[in-house]
Design a protein around this motif. Sequence first.
Motif, PDB file in Angstrom:
ATOM      1  N   LYS A  48       0.837  -1.193   0.000  1.00 42.51           N
ATOM      2  CA  LYS A  48       0.000   0.000   0.000  1.00 42.51           C
ATOM      3  C   LYS A  48       0.882   1.257   0.000  1.00 42.51           C
ATOM      4  CE  LYS A  48      -3.794   2.267   2.455  1.00 42.51           C
ATOM      5  NZ  LYS A  48      -4.746   2.221   3.562  1.00 42.51           N
ATOM      6  N   PHE A  52       1.693   1.712  -6.104  1.00 38.59           N
ATOM      7  CA  PHE A  52       0.732   2.605  -6.770  1.00 38.59           C
ATOM      8  C   PHE A  52       0.453   2.065  -8.185  1.00 38.59           C
ATOM      9  CE2 PHE A  52       3.156   5.178  -3.758  1.00 38.59           C
ATOM     10  CZ  PHE A  52       2.153   5.814  -3.043  1.00 38.59           C
ATOM     11  N   TYR A 112      -3.050  -2.327  -2.962  1.00 38.82           N
ATOM     12  CA  TYR A 112      -3.994  -1.233  -2.709  1.00 38.82           C
ATOM     13  C   TYR A 112      -4.028  -0.281  -3.905  1.00 38.82           C
ATOM     14  CZ  TYR A 112      -6.627   2.306  -0.203  1.00 38.82           C
ATOM     15  OH  TYR A 112      -7.606   3.178   0.194  1.00 38.82           O
ATOM     16  N   HIS A 114      -4.752   3.228  -4.776  1.00 42.47           N
ATOM     17  CA  HIS A 114      -4.951   4.540  -4.147  1.00 42.47           C
ATOM     18  C   HIS A 114      -5.964   5.387  -4.914  1.00 42.47           C
ATOM     19  CE1 HIS A 114      -1.569   4.277  -1.234  1.00 42.47           C
ATOM     20  NE2 HIS A 114      -1.128   3.400  -2.108  1.00 42.47           N
ATOM     21  N   ARG A 117      -9.260   3.917  -3.988  1.00 39.92           N
ATOM     22  CA  ARG A 117      -9.264   3.749  -2.519  1.00 39.92           C
ATOM     23  C   ARG A 117      -9.831   2.400  -2.101  1.00 39.92           C
ATOM     24  NH1 ARG A 117     -11.185   9.689  -0.389  1.00 39.92           N
ATOM     25  NH2 ARG A 117      -9.640  10.873  -1.561  1.00 39.92           N
TER      26      ARG A 117
END
Length: 210
Positions: A48, A52, A112, A114, A117
């Motif tokens: 996380k 990205f 994750y 971003h 979200r």
Amino acid sequence: MLPTHALGGMALALPLVVVAPEFAPLALGAGLVGGIVPDLDMYAGHRKTLHFPVYYSVLAVLVTSVAVLVPTGATVAVAVFLLAAALHCVTDVLGSGLELRPWEGTSDRAVYDHYRRTWIPPRRLVRYDGSPADLGLSVTLALPLLYTLEGVFQWLVLGTVAVAAVYTALRRRLAALATVVARRVPTAIRPYVPKRYLEDLDSETSTTGS
Ligand SMILES: [Zn+2]
């Protein structure tokens, strides 16, 4: 696993050996670093903090376009770095989830996102990091690199494959070792230990009710 990502990053730079050999050493270094950097979050918000998948990809496309139009050491290095980091994060999705024993396939968190979200679920095309299939992938990426490169880079590739082989051989034992170490961590430090290493302790606590 990390060695596969490192080799994948270097493999991205291979075309430059033929097309623009003057940039090749720099690009190989940038690919190697870009393949590794996302996993520097291993013990602090793994997959996380430095992963990205969307942002690296968008930036990689933009900077690669710039590097093609204005090829300098800086533009090529940043482009290959971003491409390698993006490849790392996107391919993490194809592996297993974020858990202590990924071969059990219980986690629904791969990487994750971003931008949205939310956690992207694992596709498990490669069952887990450090699996025989993952090692096969490392070796497959290493072959063209070993054939094309020489000197320091060739040794770097050989060293990376050696690390991959040792990690694969010890993968399941490392998970068991992590549990043993987690048991000995003082309670005061426990909040700083990644949750996946405390999975066993948590389940024991909940079954004993203490
Ligand atoms: Zn990763």
